[in-house]
Write an enzyme that holds these catalytic residues in place. Structure first.
Site, PDB file in Angstrom:
ATOM      1  N   LYS A 185       1.103   4.157  -2.836  1.00 56.28           N
ATOM      2  CA  LYS A 185       0.706   5.655  -2.485  1.00 56.28           C
ATOM      3  C   LYS A 185       1.881   6.433  -2.900  1.00 56.28           C
ATOM      4  O   LYS A 185       1.827   7.610  -3.243  1.00 56.28           O
ATOM      5  CB  LYS A 185       0.468   5.686  -1.228  1.00 56.28           C
ATOM      6  CG  LYS A 185      -0.892   5.021  -0.692  1.00 56.28           C
ATOM      7  CD  LYS A 185      -2.147   5.366  -1.539  1.00 56.28           C
ATOM      8  CE  LYS A 185      -3.572   5.339  -0.938  1.00 56.28           C
ATOM      9  NZ  LYS A 185      -4.714   5.470  -1.924  1.00 56.28           N
ATOM     10  N   TYR A 224       0.761  -1.137   0.083  1.00 55.89           N
ATOM     11  CA  TYR A 224       0.009  -0.185  -0.004  1.00 55.89           C
ATOM     12  C   TYR A 224       0.824   1.243  -0.152  1.00 55.89           C
ATOM     13  O   TYR A 224       0.552   2.171  -0.907  1.00 55.89           O
ATOM     14  CB  TYR A 224      -0.853  -0.118   1.138  1.00 55.89           C
ATOM     15  CG  TYR A 224      -1.708   0.975   1.599  1.00 55.89           C
ATOM     16  CD1 TYR A 224      -3.097   1.118   0.633  1.00 55.89           C
ATOM     17  CD2 TYR A 224      -1.374   1.871   2.385  1.00 55.89           C
ATOM     18  CE1 TYR A 224      -3.978   2.040   1.183  1.00 55.89           C
ATOM     19  CE2 TYR A 224      -2.428   3.103   2.618  1.00 55.89           C
ATOM     20  CZ  TYR A 224      -3.548   3.115   2.113  1.00 55.89           C
ATOM     21  OH  TYR A 224      -4.592   4.078   2.235  1.00 55.89           O
TER      22      TYR A 224
HETATM   23  P1  NAI Z   1     -13.304   2.917   1.908  1.00 60.18           P
HETATM   24  O1  NAI Z   1     -12.875   1.479   1.995  1.00 60.18           O
HETATM   25  O2  NAI Z   1     -14.297   3.495   2.672  1.00 60.18           O
HETATM   26  O3  NAI Z   1     -13.662   3.410   0.358  1.00 60.18           O
HETATM   27  C1  NAI Z   1     -12.772   3.005  -0.884  1.00 60.18           C
HETATM   28  C2  NAI Z   1     -13.745   2.615  -1.914  1.00 60.18           C
HETATM   29  O4  NAI Z   1     -13.162   2.222  -3.082  1.00 60.18           O
HETATM   30  C3  NAI Z   1     -14.762   1.817  -1.551  1.00 60.18           C
HETATM   31  O5  NAI Z   1     -16.004   2.143  -1.820  1.00 60.18           O
HETATM   32  C4  NAI Z   1     -14.595   0.583  -2.777  1.00 60.18           C
HETATM   33  O6  NAI Z   1     -15.740  -0.016  -3.063  1.00 60.18           O
HETATM   34  C5  NAI Z   1     -13.892   1.532  -3.843  1.00 60.18           C
HETATM   35  N1  NAI Z   1     -13.033   0.603  -4.579  1.00 60.18           N
HETATM   36  C6  NAI Z   1     -12.268  -0.363  -4.281  1.00 60.18           C
HETATM   37  N2  NAI Z   1     -11.745  -1.066  -5.392  1.00 60.18           N
HETATM   38  C7  NAI Z   1     -12.114  -0.512  -6.607  1.00 60.18           C
HETATM   39  C8  NAI Z   1     -11.982  -0.444  -7.791  1.00 60.18           C
HETATM   40  N3  NAI Z   1     -11.308  -1.375  -8.380  1.00 60.18           N
HETATM   41  N4  NAI Z   1     -12.683   0.560  -8.588  1.00 60.18           N
HETATM   42  C9  NAI Z   1     -13.661   1.408  -8.255  1.00 60.18           C
HETATM   43  N5  NAI Z   1     -13.798   1.413  -6.984  1.00 60.18           N
HETATM   44  C10 NAI Z   1     -13.199   0.663  -6.021  1.00 60.18           C
HETATM   45  O7  NAI Z   1     -11.784   3.678   2.268  1.00 60.18           O
HETATM   46  P2  NAI Z   1     -11.664   5.166   2.664  1.00 60.18           P
HETATM   47  O8  NAI Z   1     -11.166   5.388   3.944  1.00 60.18           O
HETATM   48  O9  NAI Z   1     -12.834   5.989   2.377  1.00 60.18           O
HETATM   49  O10 NAI Z   1     -10.538   5.553   1.539  1.00 60.18           O
HETATM   50  C11 NAI Z   1     -10.545   6.388   0.303  1.00 60.18           C
HETATM   51  C12 NAI Z   1      -9.049   6.624  -0.178  1.00 60.18           C
HETATM   52  O11 NAI Z   1      -8.169   7.220   0.517  1.00 60.18           O
HETATM   53  C13 NAI Z   1      -8.271   5.189  -0.462  1.00 60.18           C
HETATM   54  O12 NAI Z   1      -7.459   5.353  -1.481  1.00 60.18           O
HETATM   55  C14 NAI Z   1      -7.251   5.135   0.816  1.00 60.18           C
HETATM   56  O13 NAI Z   1      -6.375   4.430   0.592  1.00 60.18           O
HETATM   57  C15 NAI Z   1      -7.108   6.453   1.068  1.00 60.18           C
HETATM   58  N6  NAI Z   1      -6.674   6.823   2.451  1.00 60.18           N
HETATM   59  C16 NAI Z   1      -7.487   6.682   3.313  1.00 60.18           C
HETATM   60  C17 NAI Z   1      -7.445   6.884   4.935  1.00 60.18           C
HETATM   61  C18 NAI Z   1      -8.179   6.977   6.029  1.00 60.18           C
HETATM   62  O14 NAI Z   1      -7.757   7.350   7.033  1.00 60.18           O
HETATM   63  N7  NAI Z   1      -9.379   6.529   5.569  1.00 60.18           N
HETATM   64  C19 NAI Z   1      -5.553   7.291   5.026  1.00 60.18           C
HETATM   65  C20 NAI Z   1      -5.171   7.478   3.927  1.00 60.18           C
HETATM   66  C21 NAI Z   1      -5.404   7.068   2.658  1.00 60.18           C
END
Ligand code: NAI
Length: 287
Positions: A168, A164
Protein backbone atom coordinates in the site's frame (compact mmCIF):
# COMPACT_ATOMS: atom_id res chain seq x y z
CA UNK A 1 -21.34 19.83 -12.78
CA UNK A 2 -20.04 17.21 -15.22
CA UNK A 3 -18.98 14.79 -12.48
CA UNK A 4 -18.36 11.39 -14.07
CA UNK A 5 -21.25 11.59 -16.56
CA UNK A 6 -20.41 9.57 -19.68
CA UNK A 7 -16.90 8.72 -18.45
CA UNK A 8 -15.67 5.15 -18.81
CA UNK A 9 -14.20 3.84 -15.56
CA UNK A 10 -12.68 0.45 -14.79
CA UNK A 11 -12.92 -0.57 -11.15
CA UNK A 12 -10.82 -3.59 -10.22
CA UNK A 13 -12.04 -5.88 -7.48
CA UNK A 14 -15.55 -4.51 -8.01
CA UNK A 15 -17.36 -7.79 -7.41
CA UNK A 16 -17.85 -7.05 -3.71
CA UNK A 17 -17.11 -4.73 -0.82
CA UNK A 18 -15.87 -1.24 -1.61
CA UNK A 19 -15.33 -1.86 -5.32
CA UNK A 20 -18.95 -2.87 -5.78
CA UNK A 21 -20.05 0.31 -4.02
CA UNK A 22 -17.71 2.44 -6.14
CA UNK A 23 -19.08 0.86 -9.33
CA UNK A 24 -22.72 1.29 -8.31
CA UNK A 25 -22.23 4.90 -7.23
CA UNK A 26 -20.31 5.80 -10.39
CA UNK A 27 -22.89 4.13 -12.63
CA UNK A 28 -25.71 5.94 -10.84
CA UNK A 29 -23.86 9.19 -11.59
CA UNK A 30 -23.78 8.35 -15.32
CA UNK A 31 -20.39 6.67 -15.72
CA UNK A 32 -19.99 3.56 -17.86
CA UNK A 33 -18.34 0.80 -15.90
CA UNK A 34 -15.98 -2.10 -16.29
CA UNK A 35 -16.68 -4.26 -13.26
CA UNK A 36 -13.52 -6.30 -12.87
CA UNK A 37 -13.22 -9.12 -10.36
CA UNK A 38 -11.31 -12.38 -10.25
CA UNK A 39 -13.96 -13.74 -7.91
CA UNK A 40 -11.65 -15.52 -5.46
CA UNK A 41 -11.47 -15.79 -1.68
CA UNK A 42 -10.11 -13.17 0.69
CA UNK A 43 -6.64 -14.73 0.59
CA UNK A 44 -6.58 -14.64 -3.21
CA UNK A 45 -7.27 -18.33 -3.81
CA UNK A 46 -9.93 -19.47 -6.26
CA UNK A 47 -11.80 -17.61 -8.95
CA UNK A 48 -15.20 -17.31 -10.54
CA UNK A 49 -17.51 -15.12 -12.60
CA UNK A 50 -20.43 -14.80 -10.21
CA UNK A 51 -19.18 -11.77 -8.24
CA UNK A 52 -18.56 -9.49 -11.23
CA UNK A 53 -21.68 -10.73 -13.03
CA UNK A 54 -23.90 -9.95 -10.05
CA UNK A 55 -22.67 -6.35 -9.85
CA UNK A 56 -23.08 -5.86 -13.60
CA UNK A 57 -26.66 -7.15 -13.30
CA UNK A 58 -27.33 -4.81 -10.38
CA UNK A 59 -26.07 -1.80 -12.32
CA UNK A 60 -27.99 -2.71 -15.46
CA UNK A 61 -31.10 -3.37 -13.39
CA UNK A 62 -30.84 0.17 -12.06
CA UNK A 63 -30.60 1.54 -15.61
CA UNK A 64 -26.81 1.93 -15.71
CA UNK A 65 -24.16 0.69 -18.14
CA UNK A 66 -21.62 -1.93 -17.14
CA UNK A 67 -19.64 -4.85 -18.48
CA UNK A 68 -17.77 -7.55 -16.59
CA UNK A 69 -14.09 -8.45 -16.65
CA UNK A 70 -12.84 -11.56 -14.87
CA UNK A 71 -9.15 -10.83 -15.39
CA UNK A 72 -6.66 -11.15 -12.60
CA UNK A 73 -4.85 -7.85 -12.21
CA UNK A 74 -1.86 -9.78 -10.84
CA UNK A 75 -0.33 -10.27 -14.28
CA UNK A 76 0.31 -8.07 -17.27
CA UNK A 77 -2.17 -9.84 -19.53
CA UNK A 78 -4.89 -9.35 -16.93
CA UNK A 79 -4.18 -5.64 -16.63
CA UNK A 80 -4.35 -5.29 -20.39
CA UNK A 81 -7.56 -7.34 -20.36
CA UNK A 82 -9.30 -4.92 -18.01
CA UNK A 83 -8.52 -1.96 -20.25
CA UNK A 84 -9.32 -3.93 -23.43
CA UNK A 85 -12.75 -4.67 -21.98
CA UNK A 86 -13.38 -0.92 -21.63
CA UNK A 87 -12.18 -0.20 -25.15
CA UNK A 88 -14.20 -3.05 -26.68
CA UNK A 89 -17.41 -2.13 -24.88
CA UNK A 90 -17.23 1.65 -24.81
CA UNK A 91 -14.42 2.72 -27.16
CA UNK A 92 -12.41 4.55 -24.51
CA UNK A 93 -11.18 4.54 -20.93
CA UNK A 94 -11.22 7.66 -18.75
CA UNK A 95 -10.47 6.34 -15.30
CA UNK A 96 -9.06 3.41 -13.37
CA UNK A 97 -9.73 2.56 -9.74
CA UNK A 98 -7.03 0.10 -8.66
CA UNK A 99 -9.02 -1.47 -5.85
CA UNK A 100 -8.51 -5.24 -6.12
CA UNK A 101 -7.03 -6.66 -2.96
CA UNK A 102 -6.26 -9.73 -0.89
CA UNK A 103 -4.97 -10.35 2.62
CA UNK A 104 -2.26 -12.73 3.85
CA UNK A 105 -1.70 -11.39 7.36
CA UNK A 106 1.04 -12.81 9.59
CA UNK A 107 3.44 -11.41 12.15
CA UNK A 108 6.64 -10.59 10.32
CA UNK A 109 8.67 -13.37 11.95
CA UNK A 110 6.16 -15.87 10.53
CA UNK A 111 5.66 -14.24 7.14
CA UNK A 112 6.83 -16.49 4.33
CA UNK A 113 7.90 -15.38 0.90
CA UNK A 114 4.75 -16.80 -0.71
CA UNK A 115 2.52 -14.56 1.43
CA UNK A 116 4.77 -11.59 0.76
CA UNK A 117 4.75 -12.18 -3.01
CA UNK A 118 1.03 -12.87 -3.35
CA UNK A 119 0.14 -9.56 -1.70
CA UNK A 120 2.66 -7.53 -3.72
CA UNK A 121 1.39 -9.14 -6.94
CA UNK A 122 -2.25 -8.21 -6.44
CA UNK A 123 -1.90 -4.79 -4.82
CA UNK A 124 1.25 -3.17 -6.15
CA UNK A 125 1.93 -5.11 -9.35
CA UNK A 126 -1.82 -5.24 -10.07
CA UNK A 127 -2.02 -1.47 -9.86
CA UNK A 128 0.94 -1.15 -12.20
CA UNK A 129 -0.53 -3.57 -14.75
CA UNK A 130 -3.91 -1.87 -15.04
CA UNK A 131 -2.72 1.73 -14.84
CA UNK A 132 0.12 1.03 -17.27
CA UNK A 133 -2.36 -0.39 -19.80
CA UNK A 134 -4.62 2.66 -19.49
CA UNK A 135 -1.85 5.27 -19.44
CA UNK A 136 -1.23 5.62 -23.23
CA UNK A 137 -4.96 6.20 -23.74
CA UNK A 138 -5.02 8.83 -21.01
CA UNK A 139 -2.06 10.63 -22.59
CA UNK A 140 -3.51 10.42 -26.08
CA UNK A 141 -6.86 11.91 -25.07
CA UNK A 142 -5.30 14.34 -22.58
CA UNK A 143 -7.59 13.21 -19.83
CA UNK A 144 -7.29 10.49 -17.22
CA UNK A 145 -8.04 9.70 -13.62
CA UNK A 146 -6.23 7.19 -11.44
CA UNK A 147 -7.43 6.31 -7.96
CA UNK A 148 -5.51 3.66 -6.05
CA UNK A 149 -6.74 1.89 -2.93
CA UNK A 150 -4.14 2.63 -0.32
CA UNK A 151 -4.56 1.94 3.37
CA UNK A 152 -3.78 3.43 6.73
CA UNK A 153 -1.64 0.27 7.14
CA UNK A 154 0.60 1.66 4.40
CA UNK A 155 0.74 5.08 6.05
CA UNK A 156 1.03 4.18 9.73
CA UNK A 157 1.70 0.41 9.76
CA UNK A 158 -0.40 -2.32 11.34
CA UNK A 159 0.55 -5.46 13.25
CA UNK A 160 0.62 -8.50 10.99
CA UNK A 161 0.48 -6.50 7.76
CA UNK A 162 4.11 -5.99 6.73
CA UNK A 163 3.37 -7.37 3.25
CA UNK A 164 0.13 -5.44 2.84
CA UNK A 165 1.43 -2.20 4.34
CA UNK A 166 4.52 -2.27 2.13
CA UNK A 167 2.37 -2.80 -0.98
CA UNK A 168 0.00 0.00 0.00
CA UNK A 169 2.88 2.38 0.72
CA UNK A 170 4.27 1.44 -2.69
CA UNK A 171 1.00 2.43 -4.30
CA UNK A 172 1.23 5.84 -2.61
CA UNK A 173 4.76 6.21 -3.96
CA UNK A 174 3.49 5.25 -7.40
CA UNK A 175 0.81 7.95 -7.54
CA UNK A 176 3.31 10.62 -6.46
CA UNK A 177 5.28 10.03 -9.64
CA UNK A 178 2.20 9.49 -11.82
CA UNK A 179 0.96 12.87 -10.57
CA UNK A 180 4.15 14.50 -11.82
CA UNK A 181 4.32 12.67 -15.16
CA UNK A 182 0.60 12.94 -15.88
CA UNK A 183 0.03 16.57 -14.97
CA UNK A 184 0.70 18.06 -18.40
CA UNK A 185 -1.68 15.52 -19.99
CA UNK A 186 -4.47 16.39 -17.54
CA UNK A 187 -4.08 13.02 -15.84
CA UNK A 188 -4.65 13.11 -12.09
CA UNK A 189 -3.51 10.34 -9.76
CA UNK A 190 -4.71 10.14 -6.17
CA UNK A 191 -5.00 7.57 -3.40
CA UNK A 192 -7.93 6.66 -1.20
CA UNK A 193 -7.26 4.97 2.14
CA UNK A 194 -10.73 3.64 2.95
CA UNK A 195 -12.19 2.37 6.18
CA UNK A 196 -15.24 0.19 5.58
CA UNK A 197 -17.02 -2.94 6.71
CA UNK A 198 -16.38 -5.59 4.05
CA UNK A 199 -15.31 -9.22 4.03
CA UNK A 200 -11.74 -7.92 4.34
CA UNK A 201 -12.45 -6.24 7.67
CA UNK A 202 -15.23 -8.53 8.94
CA UNK A 203 -13.07 -9.94 11.76
CA UNK A 204 -10.81 -6.98 12.56
CA UNK A 205 -13.24 -4.73 14.44
CA UNK A 206 -16.25 -5.26 16.72
CA UNK A 207 -19.76 -5.18 15.13
CA UNK A 208 -20.66 -1.84 16.78
CA UNK A 209 -17.77 -0.15 14.95
CA UNK A 210 -18.30 -1.97 11.66
CA UNK A 211 -21.94 -0.94 11.49
CA UNK A 212 -20.85 2.71 11.26
CA UNK A 213 -18.49 1.97 8.36
CA UNK A 214 -20.74 1.34 5.37
CA UNK A 215 -18.79 1.38 2.06
CA UNK A 216 -21.36 3.93 0.86
CA UNK A 217 -19.51 6.60 2.88
CA UNK A 218 -16.36 6.11 0.79
CA UNK A 219 -17.79 5.81 -2.72
CA UNK A 220 -18.71 9.50 -3.27
CA UNK A 221 -15.16 10.48 -2.31
CA UNK A 222 -13.80 8.19 -5.02
CA UNK A 223 -16.44 9.65 -7.35
CA UNK A 224 -15.09 13.13 -6.71
CA UNK A 225 -11.50 12.05 -7.37
CA UNK A 226 -12.63 10.63 -10.73
CA UNK A 227 -14.74 13.63 -11.69
CA UNK A 228 -14.02 16.27 -14.28
CA UNK A 229 -14.11 18.87 -11.49
CA UNK A 230 -11.33 17.28 -9.45
CA UNK A 231 -8.07 19.24 -9.52
CA UNK A 232 -6.15 17.47 -6.77
CA UNK A 233 -3.17 15.42 -7.83
CA UNK A 234 -0.91 13.20 -5.76
CA UNK A 235 -3.06 13.42 -2.65
CA UNK A 236 -3.82 10.70 -0.12
CA UNK A 237 -7.36 10.85 1.23
CA UNK A 238 -8.50 8.82 4.23
CA UNK A 239 -12.26 8.21 4.22
CA UNK A 240 -14.69 6.15 6.25
CA UNK A 241 -17.77 6.39 8.43
CA UNK A 242 -18.44 9.98 7.35
CA UNK A 243 -14.91 11.28 8.02
CA UNK A 244 -12.85 12.44 5.06
CA UNK A 245 -9.38 13.94 5.47
CA UNK A 246 -6.13 14.40 3.65
CA UNK A 247 -2.90 12.89 4.96
CA UNK A 248 0.41 14.27 3.83
CA UNK A 249 4.05 14.38 4.72
CA UNK A 250 5.71 17.28 6.47
CA UNK A 251 9.37 18.05 6.95
CA UNK A 252 10.89 19.66 10.01
CA UNK A 253 13.07 22.75 9.81
CA UNK A 254 15.88 20.34 10.60
CA UNK A 255 19.54 21.15 11.10
CA UNK A 256 22.10 22.42 8.59
CA UNK A 257 25.71 21.27 8.86
CA UNK A 258 28.19 23.44 6.97
CA UNK A 259 31.04 20.99 7.56
CA UNK A 260 30.60 17.20 7.39
CA UNK A 261 29.54 16.39 10.97
CA UNK A 262 30.75 13.60 13.21
CA UNK A 263 28.26 11.08 14.60
CA UNK A 264 28.49 13.02 17.87
CA UNK A 265 27.73 16.32 16.07
CA UNK A 266 24.57 14.78 14.60
CA UNK A 267 23.54 13.38 17.97
CA UNK A 268 24.07 16.80 19.60
CA UNK A 269 21.61 18.42 17.20
CA UNK A 270 19.13 15.53 16.93
CA UNK A 271 16.42 17.46 18.77
CA UNK A 272 16.48 20.06 15.97
CA UNK A 273 16.30 17.33 13.30
CA UNK A 274 13.13 15.78 14.70
CA UNK A 275 11.42 18.87 16.20
CA UNK A 276 8.02 19.18 14.49
CA UNK A 277 7.51 22.81 15.53
CA UNK A 278 7.48 24.91 12.36
CA UNK A 279 7.35 21.86 10.06
CA UNK A 280 6.16 22.56 6.51
CA UNK A 281 4.74 20.31 3.77
CA UNK A 282 7.55 18.16 2.44
CA UNK A 283 9.00 18.68 -1.03
CA UNK A 284 11.52 16.68 -2.98
CA UNK A 285 14.81 18.61 -2.90
CA UNK A 286 16.09 16.74 -5.97
CA UNK A 287 12.79 16.66 -7.89
P1 NAI B 1 -12.97 -7.18 -0.58
O1 NAI B 1 -12.24 -8.43 -0.24
O2 NAI B 1 -14.43 -7.12 -0.27
O3 NAI B 1 -12.80 -6.80 -2.11
C1 NAI B 1 -11.62 -7.03 -2.83
C2 NAI B 1 -12.02 -7.58 -4.17
O4 NAI B 1 -10.82 -7.72 -4.98
C3 NAI B 1 -12.68 -8.95 -4.09
O5 NAI B 1 -13.96 -8.91 -4.70
C4 NAI B 1 -11.70 -9.87 -4.81
O6 NAI B 1 -12.32 -10.92 -5.52
C5 NAI B 1 -10.99 -8.90 -5.75
N1 NAI B 1 -9.68 -9.41 -6.17
C6 NAI B 1 -8.75 -10.02 -5.40
N2 NAI B 1 -7.69 -10.37 -6.15
C7 NAI B 1 -7.96 -9.96 -7.41
C8 NAI B 1 -7.23 -10.03 -8.63
N3 NAI B 1 -6.03 -10.60 -8.69
N4 NAI B 1 -7.79 -9.51 -9.75
C9 NAI B 1 -9.02 -8.94 -9.71
N5 NAI B 1 -9.76 -8.87 -8.57
C10 NAI B 1 -9.23 -9.37 -7.44
O7 NAI B 1 -12.19 -6.01 0.19
P2 NAI B 1 -12.52 -4.44 0.34
O8 NAI B 1 -12.51 -4.15 1.78
O9 NAI B 1 -13.67 -4.05 -0.48
O10 NAI B 1 -11.17 -3.80 -0.23
C11 NAI B 1 -11.07 -3.06 -1.42
C12 NAI B 1 -9.71 -2.38 -1.45
O11 NAI B 1 -9.64 -1.42 -0.39
C13 NAI B 1 -8.55 -3.34 -1.24
O12 NAI B 1 -7.46 -2.97 -2.04
C14 NAI B 1 -8.23 -3.16 0.22
O13 NAI B 1 -6.89 -3.51 0.49
C15 NAI B 1 -8.49 -1.69 0.39
N6 NAI B 1 -8.72 -1.31 1.77
C16 NAI B 1 -9.88 -1.69 2.41
C17 NAI B 1 -10.09 -1.29 3.71
C18 NAI B 1 -11.36 -1.56 4.41
O14 NAI B 1 -11.56 -0.97 5.51
N7 NAI B 1 -12.27 -2.37 3.89
C19 NAI B 1 -9.06 -0.58 4.48
C20 NAI B 1 -7.91 -0.19 3.70
C21 NAI B 1 -7.77 -0.58 2.41
Amino acid sequence: MAGVEGRVVAVTGAGGGLGREYARTLAAAGARLVVNDLGGARDGTGQGHAAADAVVEEIRGAGGEAVASYDSVADEAGGRGVVATALDAFGRVDGVVANAGILRDAAFHKMGAADWDAVQRVHLDGTYHVVRAAWPHFREQRHGRVVVAASTSGIYGNFGQANYGAAKAGMIGLIQTLAIEGRKYCILANAIAPMAATRMTADVAPPEILEKLAPAHVAPVVGHLLSDECTDNGTVIVAGGGQVHQVRQFMTRGATFVEVPSIEDVAARWDEVVDLAGAVPGTNPVG
